[in-house]
Design an enzyme around this catalytic site. Structure first.
Site, PDB file in Angstrom:
ATOM      1  N   SER A 113       0.792  -1.224   0.000  1.00  0.00           N
ATOM      2  CA  SER A 113       0.000   0.000   0.000  1.00  0.00           C
ATOM      3  C   SER A 113       0.830   1.283   0.000  1.00  0.00           C
ATOM      4  CB  SER A 113      -0.953   0.017   1.206  1.00  0.00           C
ATOM      5  OG  SER A 113      -0.216   0.102   2.415  1.00  0.00           O
ATOM      6  N   LYS A 187       0.483   4.685   6.855  1.00  0.00           N
ATOM      7  CA  LYS A 187      -0.048   5.459   5.732  1.00  0.00           C
ATOM      8  C   LYS A 187       0.578   6.854   5.759  1.00  0.00           C
ATOM      9  CE  LYS A 187      -3.153   2.247   4.686  1.00  0.00           C
ATOM     10  NZ  LYS A 187      -2.993   1.394   3.481  1.00  0.00           N
TER      11      LYS A 187
END
Length: 336
Positions: A113, A187
């Site tokens: 990701s 993230k």
């Protein structure tokens, strides 16, 4: 017959009477005896080291005992080292635990990701110190945070077993390996409290009306074509996060059912500051320049420092006024 006491090196064996006569009185002992008495005198004479001899002779104490200083010192050093080794190991473990708890911790990257910024298997070092002093996540930072609920699969995490499991448990406790049961994610922070964030299909991500030039995106990815969103108002104390591999990241866009995709800032473990392993991937993780553009901050965010400064100044001013009043009341009055 003259008999000389020797050091034992054997280099003067076979010397004649001339060699004996040239010896100094200190280096030899002359005994006027022959036969068995001569041998007895030579045997009882104290050994004397000749000049140039490399043989060490033990020194005698007054009580007749001897001591070897060199071998005794080595024995003491070896014994003290083995006694201190468990203490040194214990101190090292305590320091590692303190560093892991308050300063820096290593985390492993398990998914795609955050490509290409982070690859699967990379180890990143996370700064855990600044959150202890009230530092809030900023736009553009890569952060590790605890699952706020429902982001990760609810299936039970398989627990390691055997010797390998015990080693992982110990190393994860001191921060040298990731824990098997930690439910953490990594993230990039896109928007913080007070921001207005949105992204339309075919367009860039916009924060407070300013478009981001996201050069860190995975090659071939679009900012949000697979999942456009917004506009979204980020509450104070929350943040909006997205992965750099937008087409392979289940980030805030996909979890709107849980607090509208927001992450509470108190769930943040810390900021990832560097890729530490493997060595070939070593690199710092700075904030991209696009987050430094003027006018990006919201009016609410710009007003927070001023409000905090005012809130801190009011008690200080009141305290100083009370202190002055107390001093004035304590001073004796003088009638003119």
């Amino acid at each position: 017959m003259a008999v000389g006491a020797r050091s034992g090196s054997g280099e003067n064996e076979g010397e004649g009477e001339s060699g004996t006569e040239n010896r100094s009185p200190e280096a030899s002992t002359t005994v006027s005896a022959s036969g068995p008495e001569a041998h007895s005198a030579a045997r009882d004479a104290p050994p004397t080291a000749e000049r140039g001899s490399d043989i060490s002779v033990s020194t005698g104490a007054e009580d007749g005992t001897t001591s070897d200083h060199t071998s005794g010192a080595q024995g003491r050093q070896q014994r003290s080292f083995f006694k201190e080794l468990p203490i040194l190991v214990g101190i090292a473990l305590i320091l590692a635990l303190l560093i892991k708890t308050f300063l820096v911790q290593a985390f492993s990257i398990p998914s795609n990701s955050m490509q290409n910024t982070l690859q699967v298997g990379d180890r990143v070092l996370v700064d855990k110190l600044t959150p202890w002093f009230g530092s809030e996540p900023e736009r553009g930072e890569v952060v590790v945070f605890h699952d706020p609920g429902g982001w990760l699969n609810e299936a039970p995490v398989p627990q390691p077993s055997g010797v390998g499991g015990a080693i992982q448990t110990v190393l994860s406790a001191i921060g040298l390996m990731p824990s098997a049961d930690e439910q953490d994610l990594i993230k990039r922070v896109i928007a913080v409290g007070g921001d207005r964030v949105e992204c339309k299909r075919g367009g860039p991500v916009e924060i407070n009306g300013k478009a981001l030039e996201e050069s860190y995106l995975f090659p071939g990815n679009t900012p949000c074509d697979d999942k456009p969103f917004g506009p979204v108002e980020v509450p104070v104390g929350k943040m909006w996060v997205m992965g750099d591999h937008r087409q392979d990241s289940l980030d805030s866009r996909f979890h709107r059912s849980v607090d509208n995709g927001m992450i509470p800032t108190d769930r943040v473990v810390g900021r990832a500051i560097v890729v530490a392993w493997p060595i070939t991937h070593w690199s710092p993780l700075p904030v991209p320049d696009t987050f430094d553009q003027k006018g990006l901050a919201s009016k609410v965010a710009e007003g927070v420092p001023a409000a905090a400064g005012l809130a801190g100044a009011v008690p200080l001013v009141l305290w100083r006024r009370r202190r002055r009043a107390a001093r004035a009341a304590a001073e004796p009055s003088v009638n003119g």
